[in-house]
Design a protein around this motif. Structure first.
Motif, PDB file in Angstrom:
ATOM      1  N   LEU A  14       0.858  -0.850   0.049  1.00 40.14           N
ATOM      2  CA  LEU A  14       0.059   0.020   0.128  1.00 40.14           C
ATOM      3  C   LEU A  14       1.292   1.282   0.115  1.00 40.14           C
ATOM      4  N   ALA A  15       2.335   1.318   0.867  1.00 41.26           N
ATOM      5  CA  ALA A  15       3.146   2.459   1.169  1.00 41.26           C
ATOM      6  C   ALA A  15       3.826   2.833  -0.598  1.00 41.26           C
ATOM      7  N   ILE A  29       6.032  -1.219 -10.782  1.00 39.09           N
ATOM      8  CA  ILE A  29       5.344  -1.890 -10.796  1.00 39.09           C
ATOM      9  C   ILE A  29       5.884  -3.335 -11.148  1.00 39.09           C
ATOM     10  N   GLU A  30       7.955  -3.312 -10.809  1.00 35.68           N
ATOM     11  CA  GLU A  30       8.249  -4.033 -10.433  1.00 35.68           C
ATOM     12  C   GLU A  30       8.410  -4.546  -9.284  1.00 35.68           C
ATOM     13  N   ARG A  31       8.099  -2.708  -8.478  1.00 36.82           N
ATOM     14  CA  ARG A  31       8.753  -3.675  -6.967  1.00 36.82           C
ATOM     15  C   ARG A  31       7.150  -3.935  -6.383  1.00 36.82           C
ATOM     16  N   VAL A  32       5.801  -3.567  -7.098  1.00 33.90           N
ATOM     17  CA  VAL A  32       4.837  -4.015  -6.906  1.00 33.90           C
ATOM     18  C   VAL A  32       4.293  -5.432  -7.220  1.00 33.90           C
ATOM     19  N   THR A  33       5.060  -5.555  -7.839  1.00 34.83           N
ATOM     20  CA  THR A  33       4.670  -7.305  -8.771  1.00 34.83           C
ATOM     21  C   THR A  33       5.661  -8.145  -7.490  1.00 34.83           C
ATOM     22  N   VAL A  61      -6.039  -6.857   7.304  1.00 35.24           N
ATOM     23  CA  VAL A  61      -5.515  -6.368   5.767  1.00 35.24           C
ATOM     24  C   VAL A  61      -6.599  -6.848   5.057  1.00 35.24           C
ATOM     25  N   LEU A  62      -7.597  -7.680   5.106  1.00 32.42           N
ATOM     26  CA  LEU A  62      -9.203  -6.804   4.729  1.00 32.42           C
ATOM     27  C   LEU A  62      -8.851  -5.939   3.831  1.00 32.42           C
ATOM     28  N   LEU A  63      -9.172  -5.100   5.325  1.00 29.84           N
ATOM     29  CA  LEU A  63      -9.205  -2.863   5.296  1.00 29.84           C
ATOM     30  C   LEU A  63      -7.346  -2.802   4.250  1.00 29.84           C
ATOM     31  N   LEU A  64      -6.851  -2.908   3.855  1.00 33.30           N
ATOM     32  CA  LEU A  64      -5.647  -3.207   3.508  1.00 33.30           C
ATOM     33  C   LEU A  64      -5.915  -2.998   2.120  1.00 33.30           C
ATOM     34  N   ASN A  65      -6.287  -4.378   1.675  1.00 33.37           N
ATOM     35  CA  ASN A  65      -6.572  -4.998   0.795  1.00 33.37           C
ATOM     36  C   ASN A  65      -7.598  -4.400  -0.139  1.00 33.37           C
ATOM     37  N   GLN A  66      -8.637  -3.675   0.348  1.00 37.51           N
ATOM     38  CA  GLN A  66      -9.600  -3.162  -0.579  1.00 37.51           C
ATOM     39  C   GLN A  66      -8.744  -1.608  -0.856  1.00 37.51           C
ATOM     40  N   GLN A  67      -7.875  -0.673  -0.007  1.00 39.33           N
ATOM     41  CA  GLN A  67      -7.212  -0.198  -0.662  1.00 39.33           C
ATOM     42  C   GLN A  67      -6.142   0.518  -1.681  1.00 39.33           C
ATOM     43  N   LEU A  71      -5.940   1.232  -5.883  1.00 38.06           N
ATOM     44  CA  LEU A  71      -4.914   1.844  -6.179  1.00 38.06           C
ATOM     45  C   LEU A  71      -4.228   1.277  -7.532  1.00 38.06           C
ATOM     46  N   LEU A  72      -4.754  -0.481  -6.976  1.00 33.57           N
ATOM     47  CA  LEU A  72      -4.119  -0.651  -8.460  1.00 33.57           C
ATOM     48  C   LEU A  72      -4.884  -1.044  -9.738  1.00 33.57           C
ATOM     49  N   LYS A  73      -6.359  -0.662  -9.467  1.00 31.90           N
ATOM     50  CA  LYS A  73      -7.321  -0.700 -10.301  1.00 31.90           C
ATOM     51  C   LYS A  73      -6.884   1.122 -10.900  1.00 31.90           C
ATOM     52  N   LEU A  74      -6.544   2.284 -10.056  1.00 31.59           N
ATOM     53  CA  LEU A  74      -6.381   3.768 -10.737  1.00 31.59           C
ATOM     54  C   LEU A  74      -4.976   3.173 -11.472  1.00 31.59           C
ATOM     55  N   GLN A  75      -3.916   2.653 -11.211  1.00 32.29           N
ATOM     56  CA  GLN A  75      -2.663   2.905 -12.390  1.00 32.29           C
ATOM     57  C   GLN A  75      -3.154   1.789 -13.356  1.00 32.29           C
ATOM     58  N   LYS A  76      -4.355   0.749 -13.009  1.00 33.63           N
ATOM     59  CA  LYS A  76      -4.069  -0.080 -13.948  1.00 33.63           C
ATOM     60  C   LYS A  76      -5.260   1.011 -15.770  1.00 33.63           C
ATOM     61  N   GLN A  77      -5.927   1.562 -14.943  1.00 29.79           N
ATOM     62  CA  GLN A  77      -6.540   3.062 -15.394  1.00 29.79           C
ATOM     63  C   GLN A  77      -4.980   3.544 -16.604  1.00 29.79           C
TER      64      GLN A  77
END
Length: 114
Positions: A14-15, A29-33, A61-67, A71-77
């Protein structure tokens, strides 16, 4: 404890996604992957029964996963928008360099005078 490590990796993911100082998209992207792969490895090791602390970490973790998902959807867009923009520029550049490429010949005229 596996649950704690999974929580920490999720918080780190998330950070990284929220970090605006990383200007190179490829580095981000490399760090996220890498973090997602590490989380996948830990996810298979998480098995019940869970202690009270593990249940609390799971809820966090569930709350963090939502965030993270948001953010991943925004990055994809953003990536999708950039690809469309590049394709549009490529298409207009091709029209400029070869303006007659898209013309089609609909018919042919035969002259029958002998």
């Amino acid at each position: 404890m596996v649950t704690r490590a999974f929580h920490d990796l999720t918080a780190e993911l998330l950070a990284v996604l929220e970090d605006r100082t990383i200007t190179e998209r490829d580095v981000k992207i490399e760090r996220v992957t890498k973090l997602i792969d590490q989380r996948d490895g830990l996810l298979s090791q998480i098995k019940p029964p869970f202690t009270a602390e593990e249940q609390q970490l799971g809820r966090a973790v569930l709350l963090l996963n939502q965030q993270v998902d948001h953010l991943l959807k925004l990055q994809k867009q953003e990536i999708k928008r950039d690809i469309q923009e590049i394709n549009k520029k490529k298409k207009s550049s091709n029209k400029y360099t070869n303006p007659y490429e898209s013309l089609s010949v609909d018919g042919v005229f035969y002259d029958k005078r002998n």
